[in-house]
Write a protein that holds these residues in place. Sequence first.
Motif, PDB file in Angstrom:
ATOM      1  N   PRO A 196       0.843  -1.203   0.000  1.00  0.00           N
ATOM      2  CA  PRO A 196       0.000   0.000   0.000  1.00  0.00           C
ATOM      3  C   PRO A 196       0.877   1.252   0.000  1.00  0.00           C
ATOM      4  CG  PRO A 196       0.142  -0.894   2.202  1.00  0.00           C
ATOM      5  CD  PRO A 196       0.876  -1.853   1.316  1.00  0.00           C
ATOM      6  N   GLU A 197       0.336   2.321  -0.519  1.00  0.00           N
ATOM      7  CA  GLU A 197       1.119   3.550  -0.551  1.00  0.00           C
ATOM      8  C   GLU A 197       0.867   4.403   0.673  1.00  0.00           C
ATOM      9  OE1 GLU A 197      -0.214   4.508  -4.525  1.00  0.00           O
ATOM     10  OE2 GLU A 197       1.887   4.361  -5.159  1.00  0.00           O
ATOM     11  N   LEU A 198      -0.228   4.106   1.347  1.00  0.00           N
ATOM     12  CA  LEU A 198      -0.519   4.824   2.592  1.00  0.00           C
ATOM     13  C   LEU A 198      -0.694   3.799   3.709  1.00  0.00           C
ATOM     14  CD1 LEU A 198      -1.380   7.330   4.243  1.00  0.00           C
ATOM     15  CD2 LEU A 198      -3.720   6.887   3.496  1.00  0.00           C
ATOM     16  N   LEU A 199       0.063   3.964   4.778  1.00  0.00           N
ATOM     17  CA  LEU A 199      -0.077   3.077   5.929  1.00  0.00           C
ATOM     18  C   LEU A 199      -0.544   3.910   7.108  1.00  0.00           C
ATOM     19  CD1 LEU A 199       0.381   0.285   7.279  1.00  0.00           C
ATOM     20  CD2 LEU A 199       2.637   1.122   7.930  1.00  0.00           C
ATOM     21  N   ILE A 200      -1.663   3.497   7.694  1.00  0.00           N
ATOM     22  CA  ILE A 200      -2.147   4.204   8.882  1.00  0.00           C
ATOM     23  C   ILE A 200      -1.901   3.309  10.086  1.00  0.00           C
ATOM     24  CG2 ILE A 200      -4.143   5.222  10.010  1.00  0.00           C
ATOM     25  CD1 ILE A 200      -5.325   5.753   7.306  1.00  0.00           C
ATOM     26  N   ALA A 201      -1.184   3.822  11.055  1.00  0.00           N
ATOM     27  CA  ALA A 201      -0.874   3.029  12.237  1.00  0.00           C
ATOM     28  C   ALA A 201      -1.547   3.677  13.436  1.00  0.00           C
ATOM     29  CB  ALA A 201       0.635   2.964  12.447  1.00  0.00           C
ATOM     30  N   ASP A 202      -2.540   2.988  13.986  1.00  0.00           N
ATOM     31  CA  ASP A 202      -3.304   3.534  15.106  1.00  0.00           C
ATOM     32  C   ASP A 202      -2.716   3.018  16.407  1.00  0.00           C
ATOM     33  OD1 ASP A 202      -5.147   4.514  16.838  1.00  0.00           O
ATOM     34  OD2 ASP A 202      -6.903   3.684  15.843  1.00  0.00           O
ATOM     35  N   GLU A 203      -1.938   3.836  17.079  1.00  0.00           N
ATOM     36  CA  GLU A 203      -1.283   3.467  18.331  1.00  0.00           C
ATOM     37  C   GLU A 203      -0.606   2.101  18.224  1.00  0.00           C
ATOM     38  OE1 GLU A 203      -1.509   5.244  21.331  1.00  0.00           O
ATOM     39  OE2 GLU A 203      -3.229   6.568  21.106  1.00  0.00           O
ATOM     40  N   PRO A 204       0.280   1.921  17.256  1.00  0.00           N
ATOM     41  CA  PRO A 204       0.775   0.566  16.999  1.00  0.00           C
ATOM     42  C   PRO A 204       1.659   0.015  18.103  1.00  0.00           C
ATOM     43  CG  PRO A 204       2.025   2.161  15.736  1.00  0.00           C
ATOM     44  CD  PRO A 204       0.914   2.917  16.400  1.00  0.00           C
ATOM     45  N   THR A 205       2.152   0.853  18.976  1.00  0.00           N
ATOM     46  CA  THR A 205       3.086   0.333  19.980  1.00  0.00           C
ATOM     47  C   THR A 205       2.583   0.504  21.402  1.00  0.00           C
ATOM     48  OG1 THR A 205       4.236   2.449  20.045  1.00  0.00           O
ATOM     49  CG2 THR A 205       5.088   0.802  18.542  1.00  0.00           C
ATOM     50  N   THR A 206       1.367   1.036  21.545  1.00  0.00           N
ATOM     51  CA  THR A 206       0.884   1.333  22.894  1.00  0.00           C
ATOM     52  C   THR A 206       0.766   0.085  23.757  1.00  0.00           C
ATOM     53  OG1 THR A 206      -0.336   3.127  21.907  1.00  0.00           O
ATOM     54  CG2 THR A 206      -0.915   2.565  24.139  1.00  0.00           C
ATOM     55  N   ALA A 207       0.404  -1.030  23.134  1.00  0.00           N
ATOM     56  CA  ALA A 207       0.195  -2.242  23.921  1.00  0.00           C
ATOM     57  C   ALA A 207       1.492  -3.028  24.109  1.00  0.00           C
ATOM     58  CB  ALA A 207      -0.863  -3.116  23.248  1.00  0.00           C
ATOM     59  N   LEU A 208       2.601  -2.489  23.641  1.00  0.00           N
ATOM     60  CA  LEU A 208       3.838  -3.273  23.661  1.00  0.00           C
ATOM     61  C   LEU A 208       4.826  -2.740  24.690  1.00  0.00           C
ATOM     62  CD1 LEU A 208       4.332  -3.464  19.800  1.00  0.00           C
ATOM     63  CD2 LEU A 208       3.234  -5.145  21.256  1.00  0.00           C
ATOM     64  N   ASP A 209       5.747  -3.594  25.074  1.00  0.00           N
ATOM     65  CA  ASP A 209       6.806  -3.172  25.982  1.00  0.00           C
ATOM     66  C   ASP A 209       7.773  -2.229  25.272  1.00  0.00           C
ATOM     67  OD1 ASP A 209       6.339  -4.390  28.445  1.00  0.00           O
ATOM     68  OD2 ASP A 209       6.797  -6.328  27.571  1.00  0.00           O
ATOM     69  N   VAL A 210       8.481  -1.422  26.046  1.00  0.00           N
ATOM     70  CA  VAL A 210       9.350  -0.431  25.410  1.00  0.00           C
ATOM     71  C   VAL A 210      10.399  -1.045  24.503  1.00  0.00           C
ATOM     72  CG1 VAL A 210       9.216   1.610  26.829  1.00  0.00           C
ATOM     73  CG2 VAL A 210      10.634  -0.290  27.580  1.00  0.00           C
ATOM     74  N   THR A 211      10.998  -2.146  24.918  1.00  0.00           N
ATOM     75  CA  THR A 211      12.048  -2.700  24.058  1.00  0.00           C
ATOM     76  C   THR A 211      11.443  -3.196  22.747  1.00  0.00           C
ATOM     77  OG1 THR A 211      11.856  -4.831  25.152  1.00  0.00           O
ATOM     78  CG2 THR A 211      13.529  -3.361  25.975  1.00  0.00           C
ATOM     79  N   VAL A 212      10.231  -3.736  22.834  1.00  0.00           N
ATOM     80  CA  VAL A 212       9.553  -4.193  21.621  1.00  0.00           C
ATOM     81  C   VAL A 212       9.081  -2.996  20.812  1.00  0.00           C
ATOM     82  CG1 VAL A 212       7.697  -5.617  20.741  1.00  0.00           C
ATOM     83  CG2 VAL A 212       8.848  -6.273  22.831  1.00  0.00           C
ATOM     84  N   GLN A 213       8.623  -1.976  21.511  1.00  0.00           N
ATOM     85  CA  GLN A 213       8.194  -0.755  20.836  1.00  0.00           C
ATOM     86  C   GLN A 213       9.330  -0.198  19.970  1.00  0.00           C
ATOM     87  OE1 GLN A 213       5.930   2.503  22.742  1.00  0.00           O
ATOM     88  NE2 GLN A 213       7.822   3.643  22.712  1.00  0.00           N
ATOM     89  N   ALA A 214      10.527  -0.204  20.539  1.00  0.00           N
ATOM     90  CA  ALA A 214      11.669   0.300  19.778  1.00  0.00           C
ATOM     91  C   ALA A 214      11.878  -0.525  18.515  1.00  0.00           C
ATOM     92  CB  ALA A 214      12.913   0.270  20.653  1.00  0.00           C
ATOM     93  N   GLN A 215      11.735  -1.853  18.656  1.00  0.00           N
ATOM     94  CA  GLN A 215      11.893  -2.714  17.474  1.00  0.00           C
ATOM     95  C   GLN A 215      10.854  -2.393  16.414  1.00  0.00           C
ATOM     96  OE1 GLN A 215      11.460  -6.683  18.986  1.00  0.00           O
ATOM     97  NE2 GLN A 215      13.343  -6.645  20.183  1.00  0.00           N
ATOM     98  N   ILE A 216       9.611  -2.236  16.859  1.00  0.00           N
ATOM     99  CA  ILE A 216       8.520  -2.022  15.899  1.00  0.00           C
ATOM    100  C   ILE A 216       8.660  -0.664  15.207  1.00  0.00           C
ATOM    101  CG2 ILE A 216       6.010  -1.756  15.677  1.00  0.00           C
ATOM    102  CD1 ILE A 216       6.774  -4.626  16.118  1.00  0.00           C
ATOM    103  N   LEU A 217       9.000   0.369  15.967  1.00  0.00           N
ATOM    104  CA  LEU A 217       9.173   1.690  15.353  1.00  0.00           C
ATOM    105  C   LEU A 217      10.285   1.642  14.310  1.00  0.00           C
ATOM    106  CD1 LEU A 217       8.771   4.183  18.334  1.00  0.00           C
ATOM    107  CD2 LEU A 217       7.133   3.628  16.541  1.00  0.00           C
ATOM    108  N   ASP A 218      11.347   0.956  14.650  1.00  0.00           N
ATOM    109  CA  ASP A 218      12.445   0.807  13.706  1.00  0.00           C
ATOM    110  C   ASP A 218      11.988   0.109  12.429  1.00  0.00           C
ATOM    111  OD1 ASP A 218      14.530   1.932  15.192  1.00  0.00           O
ATOM    112  OD2 ASP A 218      15.890   0.375  14.441  1.00  0.00           O
TER     113      ASP A 218
END
Lengths: 363, 335, 537
Positions: A196-218
């Motif tokens: 897709p050319e547009l990706l909408i991410a609705d709070e994609p890391t809120t439910a995750l731990d910080v170390t995992v959040q960092a992985q996902i954002l990356d």
Amino acid sequence: MTELSKNGAAVDESAAAQRPEAFLEVRDLKVHFPTDDGLVKSVDGVSFSLEKGKTLAIVGESGSGKSVTSLAVMGLHRLGPRGKNVRMSGEIWLDGKELVSASPDEVRKLRGREMAMIFQDPLSAMHPYYKVGDQIVEAYRVHHDVSKKVARARAIEMLDRVGIPEPAKRVDGYPHEFSGGMRQRAMIAMALVNNPELLIADEPTTALDVTVQAQILDLIRDLQKEFGSAVIMITHDLGVVAEIADEVLVMYGGRCVERGPAGEVFEQPQHPYTWGLLGSMPRIDRETSERLIPVKGQPPSLINVPSGCAFHPRCPYADIPKGNVTRTVRPELEQVSTGHWSACHLPTEDRQRIWTEEIAPKL
Amino acid sequence: MISYILRRTFAAVILLLVVSAVTFAIFFLLPRLAGQTADQLAQQYIGKSPSKADIAAVKHNLGLDQPVYVQYWHFIKGIVAGATYDLGPTTVHCDAPCFGYSFKNHQAVWPELTSRIPVTASLAAGAAVLWLLSGVVVGVISALKPRSFFDRLFMGVALAGVSLPMFFTGKLAQLIFTVQIPIFGRTYVPLTENPAQWANTLFLAWCSLALLYSAIYARLTRSGMLETMNEDFIRTARAKGLVERSVVVKHGLRSALTPIITVFGMDLGLLLGGAVITESVFSLHGIGEYAVQGITDNDLPKILGVTLLAAFFVVIANLVVDVLYAAADPRVRLS
Amino acid sequence: MSETKKTDEAAIPQQTSASEGSADREVLLRVEGLTKHFPIKKGILQRQVGAVKAVDGIDFEVRKGETLGVVGESGCGKSTMGRVITRLQDPTGGKITFEGQDITRLSTGQMRPLRRDIQMIFQDPYGSLNPRHTIGSIVSAPFRLQGVEPEGGVKKEVQRLLSLVGLSPEHYNRYPHEFSGGQRQRIGIARALALKPKLVVADEPVSALDVSIQAQVVNLMDDLQQELGLTYVIIAHDLSVVRHVSDRIAVMYLGKIVELADRTSLYEAPMHPYTKALMSAVPVPDPKRRGQKNERILLRGDVPSPIAPPSGCRFHTRCWKATEICRTTEPQLIELRPGQRVACHHPENFADQAPQDTVLLSAAKEASELVPDAVVADAPAETKPAAAGDEPAAEEKPAGDKEPAAEEKPAAKDTASEQAEGSEATASEQAEGSEATASGDASKTAVPETAASKTPAAEPAEAAEPAEDAASAEAVAEAADTAPAPEAAEAAAAAETAGEKTGPGAKSTPGKATGKAAKKTPGKPATGTGSEESSGK
């Protein structure tokens, strides 16, 4: 639906004239839901644009309308439980196509192919009864007329791409067999399976731990670089915003109160609500011996949005502008500097002074 | 999955043992604890106005004069291996699954039950198909258009279905369609003899029974479906660009139906143990009617037999439900 | 196990040398060698085959008037710890002393008088208040339960409490649904404070709230501490919040405390690599710092299973500094610097505790690929003096500019083989099936993290079913959070019994009855599906 076609005529007229250049452009979007208690003005006139390869963060608290805005872009608000009577107006231009006046089926065909979405809680967002691979295969085959085998190969490829080890094996796993981080990766794989050319991410890391959040954002950042897609990131975490966003849109009470390049919004925020958000956040990177500076009071009801500036009941500076303007006149977005807009009655010099003298030193 | 099934089966067997023990306790132990003598209890097992000799014979045959564990042993042994009753002049053998012997009618209970199971099963199965189909369809339509005209109509009918007593709707239907407009037969014909006749004679009973249940199922399906359609995964399915029909059927219905499997299994299990009112209303000689007979005649062995059979059906239904549930929901399949 | 406990106890006396400000304060709560294991039962006979070691031997003390923050990722056992120290759950082992009194084995009845002194605040402001009770009756419940008649009457006291937490006394007769999340959390706090407790354990008190409201509640808790001299144990996953509220902070990983230090030391100079990684992962609201990836340490994969935690140092499977000793010997939590206790052989910002051991495990080499140069420079192989590596070398070229996903893939196999040899293998073998099977140890990265909190929300049928895996017991326990507080104790207890019960019929009825009921309760019912178990299938 009837509402839609009603607007459709009006929209078409102006639309032909102003086909935007930006990849995604939203103009004066309004999404209202009639309920027994009154009209819920979830989104009440929001505009923004976004280029490919860029990331827009929509920031706000619950009930600020940030999620409804993104659902409206996807055309999903009509299909939800409250979608039957939704009233919507404005324009959403995606790659030259106007979506508000488009038929539901046209929008459906774009959904998942040109625009995709990932959600906050990957566990509840995946069907518990189907294998992860099958869910990705389904997403692929909706838009591609291919055999199950081909689609499965594609699913494995995507799982591999998002960093799931042993994708050929995990493709047959069920969502509950994945860890939180792995599930979100699988969710991303599912969203991106059709490029897709547009990706909408609705709070994609809120439910995750910080170390995992960092992985996902990356991961999101890398994939964006690779595919050149536009990303809308919906979040309440200013840390995440600073991490990933090029542009920031701050929403309050269904309206945009501030919009601008990320650097500027953090360096020179113009709206008292943005100050409030910054002041409310404890910081990991510095010692804050002082108390947090919360925004007093409660977020407004979207049925009875305060008159004038919706933020005035909670704004410590509501009395500075002369007369009663904060209570009677709704402030419009005004350009502060190039690309940086703010909707506030405070005179510019007062804003400058309050920010540099009162707020910034305490953060 | 296999280990799961084995485990559930094992649990079911244990449950059957527990059920037999409880049944035994109710029928043999509780009366004694409540102060009845062996003679009084024996008298109850015969029925109305027995002679002294009968009482003594029954007491001896049921081992009521022996310690409790011996009695239980006889009880279990009877079910598993059969029992022999010495009735003075004659000796009666009650074959393997000996669910008791009616001293009053001089009949073993089991053969009587087996002759009645097809009747009750026919009634239950036919009604189940009807109520499941109509209930789910109505429920789904209502859920997809909440507060619409159809929703209100269906739910109104459903409410009536629950509220109207069986002996009213059943009798009324029977009166209209077998007497006034005689399009349905009144006497039960076994399926093996004439399927068409079988269906014809049972149809009214099915409908009356199904009306009651489908009302409940429609409401269950409706609320399950409403809830499911609000789930996040439904939103995900839509975000993929699926057409609404696939969203509803593939993603919504499957989730909404799983809890219904559970309720359905239990209901069917219970019905197989006898649909007392329906059988009475439509004069079907099923298990339920047999239980009624036992109660009116004060013939304890019959009641005991029906109780055991009903419990057995419920346990089996439960087992089937567990397995189906695991098949539907992968999260249930624990190692 | 016994070994762990012994050694942990040995570490305790060392703490007396602490010279930090709060150190001389009187100890209110002391925890020694605390463990909480949830048994896992399997097979037809439901034999216990293992245990989820949610809390596995921790020592700390809480001093009067201070705030102890407890941080860690989900599944590290911090919530379980909170429920055990408040005795909402029974500890498996160890000792809890409150004001000099051993409360480890007190019965519910014996605990009752102590409930006045120890209170708990829960995460979910929606689930923890009974919707059918008025605010007045919710806040006054502690008085009724304890049979206390406050001065001036219950109603007056409740109204005073309501105004204390910033609500209007007129709210007395209203119902919870009339309040917003932040207000509900205030109600929860008012209830917790009703009996003037000495210790308040708050489990994620603000994580369900919006940012602006979160700040209000944090400030409120701060004010109340000043006013009433409260002692807090605040359990949270948000390191920024913990930094703001805590005097001292304990970092937990897989049921252990890996670092316990006062706030400044911990955040300025963390010694445990895990602490460092955890803090570096928190996004900072400052776009200028983006791209300075040399500060960001990406940890590989997920937290290992608490059923079969790694041997030696539990963090060695993800640590970039791990050497042989880390795999074989469990580091003790010892006070390396006044007021800073660390369990690590190769601490950051301090002299190496095992300098002779310099050969990195291959897993560590893989892990260090994701770690910025500035941090790796501090690795033991170089035996650099402590502080040097800590300077955020902003001018160095960003090292983390790689594609993490790509990096992580190949890791699985090598890591697996590496771990398969040596003591690790035995550990994983114990983890029946799942880990030991085919996948080798790729599961180390792939295996879903810790059973409990992340596990799927449940099909309620399983809630009764899960006798067989205690993971679910824990999960059910998590769900207890959502139950109204007074009931929480029972819920927790019920969770435990559910874990122990083997009754074959257990499932049948609830399956039907709760089919929907449980779904409706907020906070998603717990599932019986231990992700750990199922992943092996």
